[in-house]
Each structure stands twice: as structure tokens, then as C-alpha cells.
Design an enzyme around this catalytic site. Structure first.
Site, mmCIF file in Angstrom:
data_model
loop_
_atom_site.group_PDB
_atom_site.id
_atom_site.type_symbol
_atom_site.label_atom_id
_atom_site.label_comp_id
_atom_site.label_asym_id
_atom_site.label_seq_id
_atom_site.Cartn_x
_atom_site.Cartn_y
_atom_site.Cartn_z
ATOM 1 N N SER A 112 0.796 -1.221 0.000
ATOM 2 C CA SER A 112 0.000 0.000 0.000
ATOM 3 C C SER A 112 0.829 1.273 0.000
ATOM 4 O O SER A 112 1.634 1.499 -0.891
ATOM 5 C CB SER A 112 -0.938 -0.043 1.201
ATOM 6 O OG SER A 112 -1.841 1.008 1.115
ATOM 7 N N HIS A 113 0.698 2.053 1.059
ATOM 8 C CA HIS A 113 1.332 3.370 1.136
ATOM 9 C C HIS A 113 2.766 3.282 1.650
ATOM 10 O O HIS A 113 3.444 4.287 1.750
ATOM 11 C CB HIS A 113 0.511 4.241 2.075
ATOM 12 C CG HIS A 113 0.286 3.571 3.399
ATOM 13 N ND1 HIS A 113 -0.530 2.480 3.524
ATOM 14 C CD2 HIS A 113 0.817 3.792 4.609
ATOM 15 C CE1 HIS A 113 -0.512 2.068 4.765
ATOM 16 N NE2 HIS A 113 0.303 2.838 5.455
ATOM 17 N N ASP A 276 -2.482 6.457 -3.344
ATOM 18 C CA ASP A 276 -1.310 5.804 -2.747
ATOM 19 C C ASP A 276 -0.700 4.730 -3.640
ATOM 20 O O ASP A 276 -1.087 4.581 -4.800
ATOM 21 C CB ASP A 276 -1.703 5.205 -1.393
ATOM 22 C CG ASP A 276 -2.648 4.035 -1.545
ATOM 23 O OD1 ASP A 276 -3.386 3.999 -2.534
ATOM 24 O OD2 ASP A 276 -2.660 3.146 -0.671
ATOM 25 N N ASP A 278 -1.053 1.521 -4.066
ATOM 26 C CA ASP A 278 -1.893 0.567 -4.790
ATOM 27 C C ASP A 278 -3.240 1.152 -5.220
ATOM 28 O O ASP A 278 -4.112 0.416 -5.663
ATOM 29 C CB ASP A 278 -2.110 -0.695 -3.943
ATOM 30 C CG ASP A 278 -2.795 -0.416 -2.621
ATOM 31 O OD1 ASP A 278 -2.621 0.696 -2.087
ATOM 32 O OD2 ASP A 278 -3.498 -1.306 -2.119
ATOM 33 N N ASP A 280 -5.805 2.577 -3.620
ATOM 34 C CA ASP A 280 -7.084 2.512 -2.901
ATOM 35 C C ASP A 280 -7.312 3.724 -1.990
ATOM 36 O O ASP A 280 -8.430 3.971 -1.553
ATOM 37 C CB ASP A 280 -7.250 1.182 -2.138
ATOM 38 C CG ASP A 280 -6.110 0.895 -1.182
ATOM 39 O OD1 ASP A 280 -5.199 1.740 -1.054
ATOM 40 O OD2 ASP A 280 -6.127 -0.191 -0.570
ATOM 41 N N ARG A 281 -6.273 4.483 -1.704
ATOM 42 C CA ARG A 281 -6.464 5.652 -0.833
ATOM 43 C C ARG A 281 -6.621 6.923 -1.664
ATOM 44 O O ARG A 281 -6.210 6.974 -2.824
ATOM 45 C CB ARG A 281 -5.257 5.840 0.077
ATOM 46 C CG ARG A 281 -5.052 4.693 1.031
ATOM 47 C CD ARG A 281 -3.946 5.008 1.997
ATOM 48 N NE ARG A 281 -3.857 3.939 2.986
ATOM 49 C CZ ARG A 281 -3.346 4.084 4.192
ATOM 50 N NH1 ARG A 281 -2.855 5.248 4.568
ATOM 51 N NH2 ARG A 281 -3.317 3.078 5.035
ATOM 52 N N LYS A 375 -11.528 -0.042 -0.842
ATOM 53 C CA LYS A 375 -11.600 1.398 -0.985
ATOM 54 C C LYS A 375 -11.015 1.766 -2.347
ATOM 55 O O LYS A 375 -10.251 0.988 -2.917
ATOM 56 C CB LYS A 375 -10.898 2.099 0.157
ATOM 57 C CG LYS A 375 -9.477 1.675 0.431
ATOM 58 C CD LYS A 375 -9.060 2.276 1.764
ATOM 59 C CE LYS A 375 -7.590 2.084 2.067
ATOM 60 N NZ LYS A 375 -7.270 0.768 2.615
HETATM 61 C C1 G16 Z 1 -5.123 -0.593 5.430
HETATM 62 C C2 G16 Z 1 -6.527 -1.050 5.628
HETATM 63 C C3 G16 Z 1 -7.368 0.080 6.128
HETATM 64 C C4 G16 Z 1 -6.774 0.675 7.378
HETATM 65 C C5 G16 Z 1 -5.357 1.103 7.105
HETATM 66 C C6 G16 Z 1 -4.627 1.582 8.339
HETATM 67 O O1 G16 Z 1 -5.065 0.313 4.381
HETATM 68 O O2 G16 Z 1 -7.067 -1.539 4.436
HETATM 69 O O3 G16 Z 1 -8.635 -0.413 6.360
HETATM 70 O O4 G16 Z 1 -7.519 1.767 7.812
HETATM 71 O O5 G16 Z 1 -4.629 0.018 6.597
HETATM 72 O O6 G16 Z 1 -4.486 0.530 9.214
HETATM 73 P P1 G16 Z 1 -3.588 0.644 10.500
HETATM 74 O O7 G16 Z 1 -4.116 1.819 11.269
HETATM 75 O O8 G16 Z 1 -3.758 -0.649 11.189
HETATM 76 O O9 G16 Z 1 -2.163 0.918 10.031
HETATM 77 P P2 G16 Z 1 -4.012 0.159 3.226
HETATM 78 O O10 G16 Z 1 -4.282 1.319 2.321
HETATM 79 O O11 G16 Z 1 -2.668 0.220 3.913
HETATM 80 O O12 G16 Z 1 -4.283 -1.164 2.622
#
Ligand code: G16
Length: 542
Positions: A112-113, A276, A278, A280-281, A375
Site C-alpha cells: 500500500s502506502h 497511494d 496501490d 485505494d487511498r 476502498k
Molecule cells: C489498510 C486497511 C485500512 C486501514 C489502514 C490503516 O489500508 O485496508 O482499512 O484503515 O490500513 O491501518 P492501521 O491503522 O492498522 O495501520 P491500506 O491502504 O494500507 O491497505
């Protein structure tokens, strides 16, 4: 030739908030990737002859793992494997393909990010047939299987040329390499009125989209510049790079600073957005105004009817617990249900499948709807663009009108990153230990009304998930939430979520950090953040 390889389990293959995330050298240990993929297949159920979607965000190590996953999927008996060209699929596009092709599920390669590169982060996630991240019961089964695994099945088939579209036969399976963008862009055309967006853009509506050298570059180019005819150059940093140009592909006020600065200055466009690693954000900025993700969710829900897909209204709105309650106020006015779930998109899946919620969102820059089960960054940008196009108002005017109607939930998240894990655990344990005695006491001059550790009861499958974040609620309605992140790869990340409600007739133009100053003080008094972590300031404020 199919072959079975003996292996020994690793004790750390426990999926976090969103799949398994570790540093690349960790993933590169012999058998590490194969063990986890085999554990997914073993835990996932009867997939023989069925379809698997494979793709990732293009980060370093993506290409190698795509080939491993193709070989293993074929050797394990999947009938058809759909792969994004060059191993690329944004997370929402992968979710859409799983649904569109009626696949058994998908393997999405992304952290992801988090940053990418030979020493940075990598991740593997499994999505089920509804297109969404595997629910808790499946991730638990994957972990259990990974903890006892003794062998995996693969083959000696050569790497496939995944850089051209085409259909191949390999190891008894059919592999289709497809364009990663077209199906997704077509879906967006079904949800939004591209004709009307094109004319608004022709009349002068402008957008800047920062793809942050990550996966959404080709998607954003196709959708904003090619199909909607936004001026060339509207999409910045559109070439996906294995190391994201050395940056964190994290659309927030720290890592998307260039876009923020542009939007606060003379070069601002009507809408500024970033997504981000991938895809989704999303981060949303108007001329001179940043809209935090919790507010964005509320404003999207309030205005969604302006897009064709939501013209008949929403069934419900869902948000994660640490997300501000701004969306709840909109739901109340619309007369629809509002749901509060734990952090993690997987918790929205049941509500979306059951038709209880149409739009979901999280404070962590995630918003989406029932069109997929992830998302979706570009979706959120298109809905904002629709709102600007249909109302002819500026984003600032829309935000101020919203707050004047509903009041404003001043909100901020403070992250303390790479904290010593033991220190972070001690902080949480100490807090947990005094939860029962906090009510009635004071912090920073405010009286605490209630304190608990959030537990979620899923209304659809009747499961209960506990320990999802410590909430301290004050008599004046303000709130602090403490949680340890489930997506980091170094030490622990402490997240402190701060929220204070300002009524409709109050002052909506304060700097959020100033508006929350007293609450920030209270958070440290209650949890002893500096005492435990040695940090006087957070690393990231959003
Ligand atoms: C993931 C999850 C999200 C979550 C985020 C932050 O996002 O899909 O639902 O809100 O992580 O999670 P944490 O607070 O546990 O770091 P992504 O975009 O990283 O896949």
C-alpha cells in the site's frame, strides 16, 4: 512439471490489518513467499478449476512474485489465471476483476502506502470471491496453515511473458494477461456521467491528480486526461516506479506536500487529489482547503445523489471506529443506517454484500462504495469532481456549507512511528489496566465520561472482534482513541485519533491543531505518550 517442495514454517506469517507486510529481504528468504501462497490456497477452500486474479502495485519484487504465484496457482489446480499486464493491478481494479470474472479470489501484491525498493516494504494479500479482503476467519486460517506448513506445490514451468496481452497455457491452466486499466475505467464510466464531467472540464473545471509514481498513474491518465479531456499535465508523477521515486506513496499532508503546497498557492486547480501505492487511498484538497478523510466521507455521502450510480439514494453509511462521527450526522439526516466497524476494509465486506451500506470510509484516507469491495482512490476523486461539476461551487464553499448545516468535527491523527514495540505495548497495557477507573476523572481540565476498548459485533455473520482500539470519551463529547497500527513493518506505530465537535453555529475556521490543543494535552496525560515512547512530538500529523 508439477513438483512438491518440502519446507518448514515461519512463525511470523500473520496477516495484519491488510495482508502480510514485511521488508523485501524478509520476503526473499527461501520458501517465504511460497509458504504463504500455499497457506492461502490450503486455507481458502475448493478452488480446483476456478479462476484466480493476480496483480500488484508494481513495487520492487512484484514481477518475481507474480511469476511465483502464477506457477503455484497452475500447479495447485486453478483452471484460469487472470493477470494484469506487467503484473500491474490497482487494488480496486483487482477487486473489480474478481467480481467481473466470477473469480474464486485474487492475490494482490502490495504494501500500500509503505515505501518500496530492495530494502523497503512488500506485501501479499488474499481477496475472496466478493472482491474484498479476506475476512478474519480466513486470515486466521491462513496463519494457522502457514504456521504448520511442511510442503508446497509448484512447477518447473518457465516465466511467462507478462508484458504483452495474450492467452497462454501453462501447467494445465490458462493464463490471460489483460490490460490492467480498461475494465476499471469502463466501470467508472458506468458509475459517473462522463459526458457531463467532460463539459464541466471544457467549461474550465480543473484538476491536479498526483499519482505519486505509483500504480494509479496509468489509470488516472486514461480516465482524467484521455476520457475526460482534462488538460495534459493534470496527472502528476504518472510513471509507476518500483521504488516510487524514493518517496512514501502515502497521500497525506506530509508525503504529498508538493500537491498541498500547490493547492494552497496561486497554481491551485479546483480539485487537487492524490492516491497511494496501490490506488485505494485518496487525499482531497480544494483551492486553499484540505478536507480530512472523515469530512470527505461525510460530504460525499451528503452529495452522492449527484452521481448517476447513487441517484436513488444510499442504503447506509459505514465508517471505521477511529473515523470521526461526521458521516453519522449525514446518515441521520438522510434517515439511513450508520455503522461503526473496526479499522480494516475487510469489516465493510459483509455490510456491502448484504446491501446494508452503500458508501464506506476511514480516516486513513480510504473511501469507497458498493461498486467494488475495496476502498477506491480514483472513485472518490470522480465523485468529488462530480460534486464540483454539478453544483458549480468551490470545494471550500461546499465544505463550509456542510459544516454550517451539520457542525464540524474537528479531527486529527497523530502517528508515532517506529516506536520500540515493548514500550508501545506497555503504554497500551497500562491504559487497558486503568480503563475501568477513568470515568469521572479529569484530563486537561475535561471530565472523562466513558472509556472502553472497542469491540465489534458483525450484524451479518454474528462474529465479535475485540480489542480494536481504546476510546476515551469526554463529557463535552470530545474523544481520543489510542490504537497500534496493523500495517507497519518496523517497530510499532502508535496512532492517536483526536476529535472535537463544533456545532453548526460555531467557528468552523480554526486550525485543527489549535482547535484540538486541549485534547492533545489530555491524550498525553491519560496515556503517558512521552513517558513511554520518549517522543515529545508525533512523526506524522494528518
Ligand atoms: C489498510 C486497511 C485500512 C486501514 C489502514 C490503516 O489500508 O485496508 O482499512 O484503515 O490500513 O491501518 P492501521 O491503522 O492498522 O495501520 P491500506 O491502504 O494500507 O491497505
Amino acid at each position: 512439471m508439477t513438483r512438491t517442495v518440502s519446507t518448514t514454517p515461519f512463525d511470523d506469517q500473520k496477516p495484519g490489518t491488510s495482508g502480510l507486510r514485511k521488508k523485501v529481504p524478509h520476503f526473499r528468504q527461501e520458501h517465504y513467499v511460497e509458504n504463504f501462497i500455499q497457506a492461502i490456497f490450503d486455507a481458502a477452500g475448493d478452488y480446483k478449476g476456478k479462476t484466480l486474479v493476480i496483480g500488484g502495485d508494481g513495487r520492487f519484487y512484484n514481477r518475481e512474485v507474480v511469476q511465483i504465484a502464477i506457477r503455484m496457482a497452475a500447479a495447485n489446480g486453478f483452471g484460469r489465471i487472470v493477470v494484469g499486464r506487467s503484473g500491474i493491478l490497482s487494488t480496486p481494479a483487482a477487486s473489480h476483476l474478481i467480481r467481473k470474472y466470477g473469480a474464486f479470489g485474487g492475490i494482490i501484491l502490495s504494501a500500500s502506502h509503505n515505501p518500496g525498493g530492495p530494502e523497503e516494504d512488500f506485501g501479499i494479500k488474499f481477496n475472496t470471491a466478493n472482491g474484498g479482503p479476506a475476512p478474519e476467519r480466513v486470515t486466521k486460517a491462513i496463519y494457522e496453515r502457514a504456521s504448520t506448513i511442511t510442503e508446497y506445490t509448484t512447477s518447473d514451468e518457465a516465466d511467462l511473458d507478462i508484458d504483452i496481452n495474450g492467452t497462454f497455457e501453462t501447467g494445465g491452466a490458462t493464463v490471460e494477461v489483460i490490460d490492467p486499466v480498461t475494465d476499471y475505467a469502463d466501470l467508472m464510466e458506468e458509475l459517473f456521467d462522463f459526458e457531463s464531467l467532460r463539459s464541466a472540464i471544457a467549461r474550465g473545471l480543473t484538476i491536479t491528480f498526483d499519482a505519486m509514481c505509483a500504480v494509479t498513474g496509468p489509470y488516472a491518465k486514461e480516465i482524467f486526461e484521455k476520457r475526460l479531456l482534462a488538460s495534459p499535465g493534470s496527472v502528476l508523477n504518472f510513471m509507476p516506479m518500483e521504488d516510487f521515486g524514493g518517496h512514501h506513496p502515502d497521500p497525506n499532508l506530509v508525503h504529498a506536500r508538493m500537491l498541498y503546497d500547490q493547492m494552497m498557492g496561486d497554481e491551485a486547480t479546483d480539485l487537487g487529489a492524490a492516491s497511494d501505492g496501490d490506488g485505494d487511498r485518496n487525499m482531497i484538497i480544494g483551492r486553499g482547503i484540505f478536507v480530512n478523510p472523515s469530512d470527505s466521507l461525510a460530504m460525499l455521502a451528503a452529495n452522492a445523489h449527484l452521481a448517476p450510480a447513487y441517484r436513488n439514494g444510499l442504503k447506509g453509511v459505514a465508517r471505521s471506529m477511529p473515523t470521526s462521527a461526521a458521516a453519522d450526522r449525514v446518515a441521520e439526516k438522510l434517515g439511513i443506517d450508520a455503522y461503526e466497524t473496526p479499522t480494516g476494509w475487510k469489516f465493510f465486506g459483509n455490510l456491502l454484500d448484504a446491501g446494508r451500506a452503500t458508501i464506506c470510509g476511514e480516516e486513513s484516507f480510504g473511501t469507497g462504495s458498493d461498486h467494488v469491495r475495496e476502498k477506491d482512490g480514483i472513485w472518490a476523486v470522480l465523485l468529488w469532481l462530480t460534486i464540483l461539476a454539478e453544483t458549480g461551487k468551490s470545494l471550500s464553499d461546499i465544505a463550509h456549507a456542510h459544516w454550517a448545516e451539520y457542525g464540524r468535527n474537528y479531527y486529527s491523527r497523530h502517528d508515532y512511528e517506529a516506536v520500540d514495540t515493548e514500550a508501545a505495548n506497555r503504554l497500551v497495557e497500562e491504559l487497558q489496566g486503568k480503563l475501568g477507573s477513568l470515568a469521572g476523572t479529569e484530563a486537561a481540565g475535561m471530565t472523562i465520561a466513558k472509556a472502553d476498548n472497542f469491540a465489534y459485533h458483525d450484524p451479518i455473520d454474528d462474529t465479535t472482534t475485540e480489542n480494536q482500539g481504546i476510546r476515551v470519551i469526554f463529557e463535552n463529547g470530545s474523544r481520543v482513541v489510542f490504537r497500534l497500527s496493523g500495517t507497519g513493518t518496523a517497530g510499532a506505530t502508535l496512532r492517536v485519533y483526536l476529535e472535537r465537535f463544533e456545532p453548526a453555529d460555531g467557528d468552523h475556521d480554526l486550525d485543527p491543531q489549535a482547535a484540538l490543543a486541549n485534547l492533545i494535552k489530555a491524550a498525553d496525560e491519560i496515556a503517558g505518550i512521552e513517558r513511554h515512547t520518549g517522543r515529545a512530538e508525533p512523526d506524522v500529523i494528518t
